[in-house]
Write an enzyme that holds these catalytic residues in place. Structure first.
Site, PDB file in Angstrom:
ATOM      1  N   SER A   1       0.469  -4.173  -2.456  1.00 39.14           N
ATOM      2  CA  SER A   1       1.851  -4.538  -2.767  1.00 39.14           C
ATOM      3  C   SER A   1       2.554  -5.204  -1.593  1.00 39.14           C
ATOM      4  O   SER A   1       3.670  -5.698  -1.734  1.00 39.14           O
ATOM      5  CB  SER A   1       2.638  -3.310  -3.220  1.00 39.14           C
ATOM      6  OG  SER A   1       2.803  -2.425  -2.140  1.00 39.14           O
TER       7      SER A   1
ATOM      8  N   LYS B   1      11.185   1.590  -3.869  1.00 40.71           N
ATOM      9  CA  LYS B   1      11.136   0.681  -2.723  1.00 40.71           C
ATOM     10  C   LYS B   1      12.497   0.042  -2.476  1.00 40.71           C
ATOM     11  O   LYS B   1      12.982  -0.016  -1.340  1.00 40.71           O
ATOM     12  CB  LYS B   1      10.080  -0.406  -2.976  1.00 40.71           C
ATOM     13  CG  LYS B   1       8.657   0.109  -2.850  1.00 40.71           C
ATOM     14  CD  LYS B   1       7.641  -0.957  -3.206  1.00 40.71           C
ATOM     15  CE  LYS B   1       6.211  -0.460  -3.010  1.00 40.71           C
ATOM     16  NZ  LYS B   1       5.217  -1.395  -3.483  1.00 40.71           N
TER      17      LYS B   1
END
Lengths: 274, 820
Positions: free
Chosen positions: B666, B709
């Site tokens: 990611s 996040k």
């Protein structure tokens, strides 16, 4: 009959009925108990013979015998008898002792017996002539102390037979029944084993009077032959049976036939009597 | 503002309303959950329900079920509900008993009885023993028995006496006496009644001595013959006594056994057993005799504790009622929470007796397979597989169609002593295993017997499409929870807040997580807060309070990490710009709650041999997926910028101040941005964090944990103060999943924070650098001054320098050859 000591003698282990009966009597009569193991002089004499040997039982087989091995065997038997006696006495309030004597059994007992002793002897039908009933009875003739004969094959004797000699002092019989009455008298039976006669009738009346005087009231029966005694016992189940037998041979047959301990009374009282 | 990329995904800065999908509570049509019916709504498990119905309904062997799916989606609850319903419609199965096996004592016999009759049978056998205990001694105390026994014993005794007496008479006739010695019998010459003294014997003439010796030897031989016969006579007597005992016992037992026989006539196994009991009692009448002084009676041993009564002979007539259905009205459903080997197939217990461990058939205890026989058994697959030999035992039972109770130690061969081997009991049940998907996959891959035994897969979904109908179903589930758990009724807004949370848990605004235990936990905690606030119903802010409290409970580590950043010990800029430096976003999980962590990613470049050095991998801190991501970057660089020549690049990539394992791809978009910034020598904005993976074409792909996040980076920026230019760059594919917390949504609405959705690296670079990325024109070149042109020029420069550097040694070599 005052009994201060019950002396029980046996020449071999396994006389459980004799030991149990002796213990019961000692308790009932508040007497001491003396156990005696008789190292038979006959056996020691056998062991000294040059061709002495034995046939094992129950395992068949011949073995040579000598004095030492015989003595070891007898000592081992004595220890077993002492243990048997101890286990019967265990837990009962009874003063007792145990001795080993080397003798012919009955002779030793009768010689040692005091006026207040009751001798208890175990006998065996399978023991051979030297320890058999006939020999015991022969040895008893002329004895002055009572002798209780207990066959080894008896298991739990619940009754006792009292057998006076052919000619006896009724007072001796009365003493004996008086002593045994508290324990065995609830169903007492006197059996006259002799043809009816004026003399026997007189004897019976005399016994009756003596017992009545002591408050004892047994039943009376008359029987034609001593060998019919077991059938009468099976029928009436007395705890205390008194066969009055006029003949010595009949007496021996009756003792053999009765499946209970048999108290042989002496012809006369010795020393102190009740 | 957001445009649309291919596939309808939003691209560009997202609006506040795109960050949070509100639940339309006004469409619910109720004010509190009290108004909803508790009709045991099943949320989004239609596939599983269909499989359950099929698996339970089909009666063929091997059609056991494996209920798989994520933890907490209601696999056990739903399976239990269906299994209990199915069990209620099935008949009560038979009772099972273990009884003594008179032929093979080590192999107790199993007997089946109609439901409820097992207890009666046990009671009847106990009564039989009790009756025999009085009846048999009474029979043996009868005069008839005593007389007959005395006859037999007397016969033996007389036989011996006669034989010995005959020997004695033979001896006496020869003036020899038979004497009993300590070890048997001996013969000696007599003198009168007494044994002849040795001196007298020695004085006898030789002939007489020899005659006596010979006579004694003859008598000894005769006596030996008699004694050898004694054991034969004794055996004959014992045989007669045994027959007498059997005859007497028979009179006491026959009527009792016959009575039981007629009562159990329709049950041939029981009738056969009763016949065996009868024969055994005839041979063992002594067990029923009262104890002698000092002994404990057999019946006393039977009722005493097992330890004391292990040797009781009467226990052989007891009945061990293994499975009793006297009190049940339907087929059993059993959930075995602790599926050990013994808990499944039963165990044979032992008792200590005289320093040794002993056992018998009364010490056999039932396992879950026995209890569930004729019905349904539910087990947790993971628990089952982690118990030694439990899985093997279950398979063996299902394959053989019988349950065999065998101690684990025997299965392992650890005990060599003889033990009980109870007869196996026929098995007919359906087993439902509940476990995660990977366990199903592993079993399927590695255990060839598994597909034969568990043919029905019940696949439970972890989430459901978030439609208005699903939201209403969710509300019904909450209503059911509140009612069953005695919680306060939930207001519609509270349910809506729970729906939103379920959506966030699903990781998508378009889905609802159906992890019911998580929903129940949130409901219980919200109820607590409602209680604290003295409310009679649970409101939306109670749910919010529960979520806040939950976050606070695990907020220690994120707070500490944030403090480290704020104090400058961990270097993460949330403003300014720098060449070759970008903010990546990682996700960590504590206690089931996830949180995002910003991390600085840097890249350095120089001329080289086409090596892209992943420092994480070189230091063995990088996982395989992360390495794969870096290799994809290399492929992207080579394919886009050096398709016609060498990639003369040497670059390094690193997660700064990261000291643990880094995995996942990611951050590959972030790494690529940092690398391209370094190549282009154009600074990246450090106010904007980047998350996303890339492919070799430069497309930005979806990643997990997008909400956490963003929130992690938002929290850091908030702590430093939102300046307006901060934000997060996310893959466009993640945009529909956004379910961000209220503070983020408000900050975006106020223009203090931004969420940028991008579909390509070029779009991201333009946002991060403010410089146009540039696309190739008709002749294949990038516009001058564009980011891509700069990158291409830099790489071409590296390539040229590399070519020159490579040519110098070649020219020197050629000159030397010429000189030679």
């Amino acid at each position: 009959m005052i009994v201060r000591r019950v002396v029980v003698a046996t020449a071999a282990p396994g006389a459980a009925a004799a030991l149990a009966t002796a213990v019961e009597l000692a308790r009932a009569m508040h007497a001491d108990l003396r156990g005696v193991f008789v190292e038979s002089t006959d056996l020691l004499a056998l062991a000294t013979l040059p061709f002495a040997g034995e046939v094992g039982f129950p395992s068949p087989g011949r073995r040579a015998l000598d004095v030492e091995s015989m003595q070891r065997g007898l000592r081992a038997q004595a220890r077993r008898v002492e243990r048997e006696l101890a286990s019967v006495v265990a837990g009962r309030p009874l003063r007792w002792s145990f001795d080993v004597v080397r003798s012919r059994m009955t002779a030793e007992l009768f010689a040692e017996a005091g006026a207040t002793d009751l001798a208890v002897v175990a006998w065996s039908r399978a023991a051979g002539a030297t320890a058999g009933l006939a020999r015991a009875l022969r040895a008893f003739r002329g004895a002055t102390v009572p002798l209780l004969l207990v066959a080894e094959h008896l298991r739990r004797p619940l009754s006792v037979a009292v057998v006076p000699p052919p000619s006896f002092d009724p007072a001796v019989l009365a003493d004996a029944l008086d002593a045994l009455w508290p324990r065995y008298g609830r169903a007492a039976l006197i059996v006259d084993v002799a043809p009816a006669s004026a003399r026997r009738e007189a004897l019976r009346r005399r016994v009756d009077r003596l017992l009545a005087g002591r408050g004892l009231a047994p039943r009376f029966r008359r029987l034609g032959h001593a060998l019919d005694l077991p059938a009468l016992v099976a029928l009436e189940a007395p705890r205390l049976i008194v066969p009055l037998i006029g003949d010595e041979e009949d007496r021996e047959a009756a003792v053999d036939a009765l499946e209970c301990p048999v108290l042989l009374l002496p012809a006369v009282r010795r020393g102190t009597t009740a | 503002m957001a445009a649309e990329a291919a596939g309808g995904l939003p691209v560009g800065a997202l609006r506040a309303d795109q960050l949070w999908r509100r639940c339309a509570v006004e469409a619910f049509g109720f004010s509190t959950t009290d108004e909803l019916r508790d009709d045991a709504t099943i949320l989004g498990q239609q596939r599983a329900v269909e499989a359950l119905r099929f698996g339970i309904g089909i009666a063929e062997p091997g059609y056991n079920l494996f209920a798989m799916g994520p933890e907490g989606v209601g696999r056990r609850t739903l399976a239990r509900r269906f299994l209990e319903e199915a069990a209620a419609a099935k008949p009560v199965p038979r009772d099972w008993c273990y009884v003594f096996n008179f032929e093979l004592p080590q192999r107790p016999r199993a007997i089946a009885l109609p439901p409820g009759r097992g207890f009666a049978f046990k009671r009847d056998m106990a009564r039989l023993v009790e009756d025999l205990r009085t009846g048999i001694p009474a029979a043996f105390e009868a005069d008839e028995y005593r007389t007959r026994r005395q006859e037999i014993e007397g016969e033996l005794s007389e036989r011996q006496e006669r034989a010995l007496g005959a020997v004695g008479e033979h001896a006496a006739a020869q003036k020899i006496g038979l004497l009993r010695t300590p070890g048997g019998f001996g013969f000696a010459p007599l003198e009168g009644d007494d044994v002849m003294p040795p001196a007298r014997f020695q004085a006898l003439p030789d002939e007489e001595r020899k005659r006596l010796q010979q006579a004694i030897e003859t008598l000894q031989a005769e006596l030996e013959g008699v004694i050898q016969q004694v054991p034969v006579w004794r055996r004959e007597a014992q045989h007669k006594l045994r027959e007498l005992d059997r005859a007497v016992t028979r009179t006491a037992i026959n009527s009792l056994i016959d009575e039981l026989r007629s009562a159990y006539a329709p049950l041939p196994d029981v009738v056969r057993y009763l016949g065996e009991v009868q024969e055994d009692v005839l041979d063992h009448a002594q067990y029923f005799q009262p104890a002698r002084d000092g002994e404990r009676s057999a019946i006393a041993q039977m009722v005493l504790g097992r330890g004391e009564a292990a040797e009781s002979p009467l226990r052989r007539y007891a009945v061990n009622l293994l499975v009793d259905h006297a009190a049940t009205t339907a087929a059993p459903f059993v959930y075995e929470d602790h599926p050990t080997h013994d808990n499944l197939i039963g165990r044979v217990e032992h008792v200590a007796h005289m320093g040794a461990l002993t056992s018998d058939f009364t010490l056999i205890t039932a396992g879950a397979l026995h209890r569930a026989n004729g019905g349904y058994l539910m087990l947790d697959a993971v628990k089952l597989l982690t118990q030694p030999l439990a899985w093997d035992a279950l398979k063996r039972a299902l394959l053989s169609g019988e349950v065999r109770t065998e101690p684990l130690a025997y299965s392992l061969g650890l005990l060599s002593t003889q033990g009980l081997q109870p007869e196996p009991i026929p098995l007919a049940l359906k087993v439902v295993l509940v476990g995660p998907r990977h366990v199903h996959a592993l079993l399927h891959a590695y255990d060839p017997e598994f597909p034969k035994l568990f043919k029905v897969v019940v696949d439970f979904a972890g989430d459901v499409e978030r439609t208005p109908a699903a939201e209403l179903d969710f509300a019904a589930v909450v209503a059911g929870m509140a009612r069953r758990r005695r919680l306060r009724p939930f207001e519609a807004a509270a349910v809506g807040r729970m729906v939103e949370q379920a959506s966030r848990a699903a990781g998508s605004a378009e889905k609802l997580a159906i992890a019911m235990h998580a929903a129940l936990g949130l409901a219980q905690e919200a109820d607590y807060w409602a209680g604290v606030r003295g409310r009679t119903t649970v409101a939306a802010d109670d749910v919010e309070a529960a979520l806040d409290a939950r976050r606070r409970r695990i907020d220690d580590l994120p707070t500490r990490l944030r403090e480290e950043v704020l104090r400058g010990r961990i270097l993460v800029d949330t403003g300014g710009s720098r060449v070759g430096q970008a903010n990546g976003l990682a996700v960590a999980e504590i206690g089931g709650e996830r949180f995002g962590l910003p991390v600085r990613i840097t890249a350095r470049v120089r001329m080289g041999g086409g090596v892209l050095l992943d420092i994480e991998r070189e230091s063995k801190l990088g996982g395989s997926i992360h390495s794969k991501g870096v290799m994809i970057i290399a492929g992207y660089l080579a394919g886009r910028y050096a398709a016609g020549g060498p990639l003369a690049l040497s670059a390094t990539l690193v997660f700064e101040q990261s000291y643990g394992l880094v995995d996942g791809d990611s951050a590959s978009a972030t790494e690529l941005c940092a690398l391209l910034s370094a190549l282009a020598d154009v600074p990246l904005s450090n106010a904007i964090a980047v998350t996303g993976s890339v492919n070799q074409h430069g497309d930005v792909q979806a990643i997990g944990g997008v909400n956490e996040k963003i929130e992690g980076y938002f929290d850091l920026c908030s702590a430093r103060g939102l300046a307006g230019g901060q934000g997060v760059l996310i893959p466009a594919a993640n945009a529909p999943q956004l379910m961000l917390k209220r503070e983020v949504v408000e900050a975006v609405a106020g223009g203090r924070f931004a969420i940028h959705a991008v579909a390509t690296v070029d779009q991201g670079l333009e946002i991060l650098t403010g410089v146009a990325a540039g696309a190739r024109d008709a002749v294949g070149g990038f516009p001058r001054g564009s980011l891509n042109a700069r990158i291409e020029e830099r790489l071409a420069g590296f390539a040229e320098r590399a070519r020159v550097a490579a040519e110098v040694p070649a020219r020197r070599l050629a000159r030397r050859r010429r000189e030679r």
